[in-house]
Scaffold this motif. Structure first.
Motif, PDB file in Angstrom:
ATOM      1  N   SER A  73       0.700  -0.994  -0.158  1.00  0.00           N
ATOM      2  CA  SER A  73       0.081  -0.273   0.031  1.00  0.00           C
ATOM      3  C   SER A  73       0.697   1.507  -0.317  1.00  0.00           C
ATOM      4  CB  SER A  73      -1.026  -0.374   0.983  1.00  0.00           C
ATOM      5  OG  SER A  73      -1.465   1.488   1.212  1.00  0.00           O
ATOM      6  N   LYS A  74       2.754   1.223   0.374  1.00  0.00           N
ATOM      7  CA  LYS A  74       2.998   2.686   0.728  1.00  0.00           C
ATOM      8  C   LYS A  74       4.101   2.680  -0.289  1.00  0.00           C
ATOM      9  CE  LYS A  74       1.317   3.944   4.670  1.00  0.00           C
ATOM     10  NZ  LYS A  74       0.904   5.133   4.602  1.00  0.00           N
ATOM     11  N   THR A  75       3.849   1.600  -0.862  1.00  0.00           N
ATOM     12  CA  THR A  75       5.086   1.349  -1.919  1.00  0.00           C
ATOM     13  C   THR A  75       4.110   1.407  -3.590  1.00  0.00           C
ATOM     14  OG1 THR A  75       5.650  -0.810  -2.018  1.00  0.00           O
ATOM     15  CG2 THR A  75       6.817   0.637  -1.137  1.00  0.00           C
ATOM     16  N   VAL A  76       3.297   0.364  -4.073  1.00  0.00           N
ATOM     17  CA  VAL A  76       2.912   0.284  -5.154  1.00  0.00           C
ATOM     18  C   VAL A  76       1.357   1.239  -5.538  1.00  0.00           C
ATOM     19  CG1 VAL A  76       1.867  -1.669  -6.977  1.00  0.00           C
ATOM     20  CG2 VAL A  76       4.090  -1.987  -5.239  1.00  0.00           C
ATOM     21  N   PRO A  77       1.484   1.810  -6.762  1.00  0.00           N
ATOM     22  CA  PRO A  77      -0.359   2.620  -6.379  1.00  0.00           C
ATOM     23  C   PRO A  77      -1.249   1.355  -7.216  1.00  0.00           C
ATOM     24  CG  PRO A  77       1.552   3.046  -8.524  1.00  0.00           C
ATOM     25  CD  PRO A  77       2.700   2.057  -7.689  1.00  0.00           C
ATOM     26  N   ASN A  78      -2.356   1.994  -6.299  1.00  0.00           N
ATOM     27  CA  ASN A  78      -3.405   0.785  -6.213  1.00  0.00           C
ATOM     28  C   ASN A  78      -4.065   1.030  -7.874  1.00  0.00           C
ATOM     29  OD1 ASN A  78      -4.606   3.855  -6.776  1.00  0.00           O
ATOM     30  ND2 ASN A  78      -6.734   3.273  -6.012  1.00  0.00           N
ATOM     31  N   TRP A  79      -3.802   0.966  -9.254  1.00  0.00           N
ATOM     32  CA  TRP A  79      -3.943   0.647  -9.924  1.00  0.00           C
ATOM     33  C   TRP A  79      -2.773   0.023 -10.840  1.00  0.00           C
ATOM     34  CZ3 TRP A  79      -2.288   6.280  -9.551  1.00  0.00           C
ATOM     35  CH2 TRP A  79      -1.070   6.116 -10.051  1.00  0.00           C
ATOM     36  N   THR A  80      -2.205   0.064  -9.851  1.00  0.00           N
ATOM     37  CA  THR A  80      -1.202  -1.491 -10.309  1.00  0.00           C
ATOM     38  C   THR A  80      -0.765  -2.325  -9.735  1.00  0.00           C
ATOM     39  OG1 THR A  80       0.876   0.522 -10.758  1.00  0.00           O
ATOM     40  CG2 THR A  80       1.294  -2.366 -10.472  1.00  0.00           C
ATOM     41  N   ARG A  81      -2.138  -2.465  -7.802  1.00  0.00           N
ATOM     42  CA  ARG A  81      -2.033  -3.369  -7.191  1.00  0.00           C
ATOM     43  C   ARG A  81      -3.565  -4.513  -7.925  1.00  0.00           C
ATOM     44  NH1 ARG A  81      -3.478  -0.807  -2.564  1.00  0.00           N
ATOM     45  NH2 ARG A  81      -1.863   1.234  -2.862  1.00  0.00           N
ATOM     46  N   ALA A  82      -3.896  -3.148  -8.203  1.00  0.00           N
ATOM     47  CA  ALA A  82      -5.680  -3.690  -8.483  1.00  0.00           C
ATOM     48  C   ALA A  82      -5.968  -3.193  -9.673  1.00  0.00           C
ATOM     49  CB  ALA A  82      -6.287  -3.169  -7.290  1.00  0.00           C
ATOM     50  N   PRO A  83      -5.676  -3.754 -10.689  1.00  0.00           N
ATOM     51  CA  PRO A  83      -5.444  -2.796 -12.164  1.00  0.00           C
ATOM     52  C   PRO A  83      -7.294  -2.812 -12.619  1.00  0.00           C
ATOM     53  CG  PRO A  83      -4.546  -4.969 -12.748  1.00  0.00           C
ATOM     54  CD  PRO A  83      -4.459  -4.375 -10.841  1.00  0.00           C
ATOM     55  N   TRP A  84      -7.329  -1.822 -13.690  1.00  0.00           N
ATOM     56  CA  TRP A  84      -8.680  -1.695 -13.950  1.00  0.00           C
ATOM     57  C   TRP A  84      -8.960  -2.535 -15.489  1.00  0.00           C
ATOM     58  CZ3 TRP A  84      -8.134   1.681 -10.815  1.00  0.00           C
ATOM     59  CH2 TRP A  84      -9.478   2.310 -10.062  1.00  0.00           C
ATOM     60  N   LEU A  85      -9.757  -3.616 -14.734  1.00  0.00           N
ATOM     61  CA  LEU A  85      -9.847  -4.859 -16.451  1.00  0.00           C
ATOM     62  C   LEU A  85      -9.660  -3.646 -17.652  1.00  0.00           C
ATOM     63  CD1 LEU A  85      -9.893  -7.870 -17.071  1.00  0.00           C
ATOM     64  CD2 LEU A  85     -12.326  -7.698 -16.337  1.00  0.00           C
ATOM     65  N   GLU A  86     -10.360  -3.180 -18.100  1.00  0.00           N
ATOM     66  CA  GLU A  86     -10.901  -2.422 -19.323  1.00  0.00           C
ATOM     67  C   GLU A  86     -10.514  -1.458 -19.672  1.00  0.00           C
ATOM     68  OE1 GLU A  86     -13.617  -0.487 -15.828  1.00  0.00           O
ATOM     69  OE2 GLU A  86     -12.598  -2.727 -16.804  1.00  0.00           O
ATOM     70  N   GLN A  87      -9.321  -0.960 -19.215  1.00  0.00           N
ATOM     71  CA  GLN A  87      -8.385   0.368 -19.656  1.00  0.00           C
ATOM     72  C   GLN A  87      -7.173  -0.370 -19.856  1.00  0.00           C
ATOM     73  OE1 GLN A  87      -7.661   2.978 -15.996  1.00  0.00           O
ATOM     74  NE2 GLN A  87     -10.064   2.956 -15.633  1.00  0.00           N
ATOM     75  N   TYR A  88      -6.442   0.605 -20.606  1.00  0.00           N
ATOM     76  CA  TYR A  88      -5.175  -0.218 -21.972  1.00  0.00           C
ATOM     77  C   TYR A  88      -4.768  -0.465 -21.777  1.00  0.00           C
ATOM     78  CZ  TYR A  88      -2.944   4.156 -20.447  1.00  0.00           C
ATOM     79  OH  TYR A  88      -1.813   4.975 -19.695  1.00  0.00           O
ATOM     80  N   TYR A  89      -3.895  -0.283 -20.605  1.00  0.00           N
ATOM     81  CA  TYR A  89      -2.666  -0.256 -19.538  1.00  0.00           C
ATOM     82  C   TYR A  89      -2.402  -2.487 -19.320  1.00  0.00           C
ATOM     83  CZ  TYR A  89      -4.351   0.460 -15.181  1.00  0.00           C
ATOM     84  OH  TYR A  89      -5.219   0.774 -13.991  1.00  0.00           O
ATOM     85  N   SER A  90      -4.244  -2.816 -19.258  1.00  0.00           N
ATOM     86  CA  SER A  90      -4.414  -4.223 -18.508  1.00  0.00           C
ATOM     87  C   SER A  90      -4.020  -5.427 -18.808  1.00  0.00           C
ATOM     88  CB  SER A  90      -6.222  -3.864 -18.504  1.00  0.00           C
ATOM     89  OG  SER A  90      -6.473  -5.136 -17.460  1.00  0.00           O
ATOM     90  N   PRO A  91      -3.989  -5.772 -19.492  1.00  0.00           N
ATOM     91  CA  PRO A  91      -3.352  -6.720 -20.796  1.00  0.00           C
ATOM     92  C   PRO A  91      -1.133  -7.032 -20.049  1.00  0.00           C
ATOM     93  CG  PRO A  91      -4.621  -5.618 -22.502  1.00  0.00           C
ATOM     94  CD  PRO A  91      -4.082  -4.731 -21.231  1.00  0.00           C
TER      95      PRO A  91
END
Length: 296
Positions: A73-91
């Motif tokens: 939680s203190k070192t990794v952004p939440n969008w990397t820890r729990a990525p949005w399935l439908e966003q372009y970076y997800s794959p």
């Protein structure tokens, strides 16, 4: 991943299955990838309508899955820890994930129904009272440069009630997800979390089969408080450049309180909202908490 993106497509909107999505984060390819996604039985899926407690649940699940350890939680952004399935970076992110994955989505249930049908992935759906959702979403539009700038709350409220906002109708979204009576689905409200964070974390840890001992639960509750998340750069989106999210116009984590909608809605808007709600939700058994109970 979001930090590596340029300023392209800030004014682009993608329409997918008659729902609008911000083109800065979504493409037709990424949306198609999402609806055909091969979920694994070990996945945890956090599903929400925007501004309904997504970030809070990402944080809670992070701590539950990691035994109360705050390191991620203190070192990794939440969008990397729990990525949005439908966003372009997800794959790219999900392709590099090892072990149990936590995946976030704002997609309505009917778009993911086929992908989830034969999966034992655990799904957590978070609801929030729609008046607070509408106000929070309005203020988010004012700071997010990848969303249309609203002229007024009154105009935005009309669009919200008609389902003509990004990610579609709140009414359809909530009814679609909460109509699924499946053993691997867990439903919880933003208001429940606000009023009893520890109790909710205990319930979620039980659902995820990741029990927390008392000291880890206490530590998790402290780190998952709204004030703690608001000050955590891995959670509060201050890492996102001003060109994408204008932090001078507001905070991503604004107030978070139950019933703040009363500071924005007029009496006429309350009546208009209630009429639409009563019409569209008449066969829905859900009830929502619109005011914070006294002494809470």
């Amino acid at each position: 991943m979001l930090l590596n993106t340029d300023m392209a497509r800030l004014d682009v909107m993608e329409t997918f299955h008659n729902i609008s999505f911000p083109g800065h984060l979504h493409t037709q390819d990424s949306l198609n990838y999402a609806i055909h996604f091969p979920f694994q039985d070990t996945d945890t899926v956090i599903a929400t309508y925007p501004k309904s407690g997504t970030t809070w649940m990402q944080e809670i699940v992070t701590f539950v899955k990691n035994g109360g350890d705050p390191h991620l939680s203190k070192t990794v952004p939440n969008w990397t820890r729990a990525p949005w399935l439908e966003q372009y970076y997800s794959p790219e992110v999900l392709g590099a994930s090892q072990g149990h994955r936590v995946i976030t989505t704002h997609l309505p249930y009917h778009l993911l129904a086929n992908a989830l049908q034969d999966s034992k992935a655990k799904v957590i759906y978070v609801t929030r009272n729609p008046k607070d959702v509408a106000v929070s979403y309005y203020y988010f539009h004012k700071m997010a440069n990848f969303l249309p700038e609203p002229n007024s709350f009154d105009e935005f409220l009309d669009q919200f009630l008609e389902g003509k906002v990004n990610y579609g109708s709140w009414f359809d979204h909530v009814k679609g997800w909460t109509s699924q009576a499946r053993v691997n689905f867990f439903y919880i409200s933003y208001e429940e979390i606000w009023l009893d964070l520890q109790g909710c974390m205990e319930r979620i840890s039980s659902f995820l089969e990741c029990p927390l001992v008392e000291k880890d639960l206490t530590r998790s509750v402290r780190h998952c408080s709204f004030s703690s998340m608001r000050d955590n750069t891995m959670v509060n989106y201050t890492l996102i450049p001003n060109e994408i999210m204008d932090h001078s116009k507001g905070h991503f984590m604004r107030k978070g309180k139950i019933g703040d909608w009363r500071n924005t809605f007029t009496e006429e808007q309350i009546g208009r909202f209630d009429n639409v709600y009563n019409s569209l939700m008449q066969n829905c058994p859900l009830t929502f908490l619109y005011e914070c109970p006294p002494n809470s």
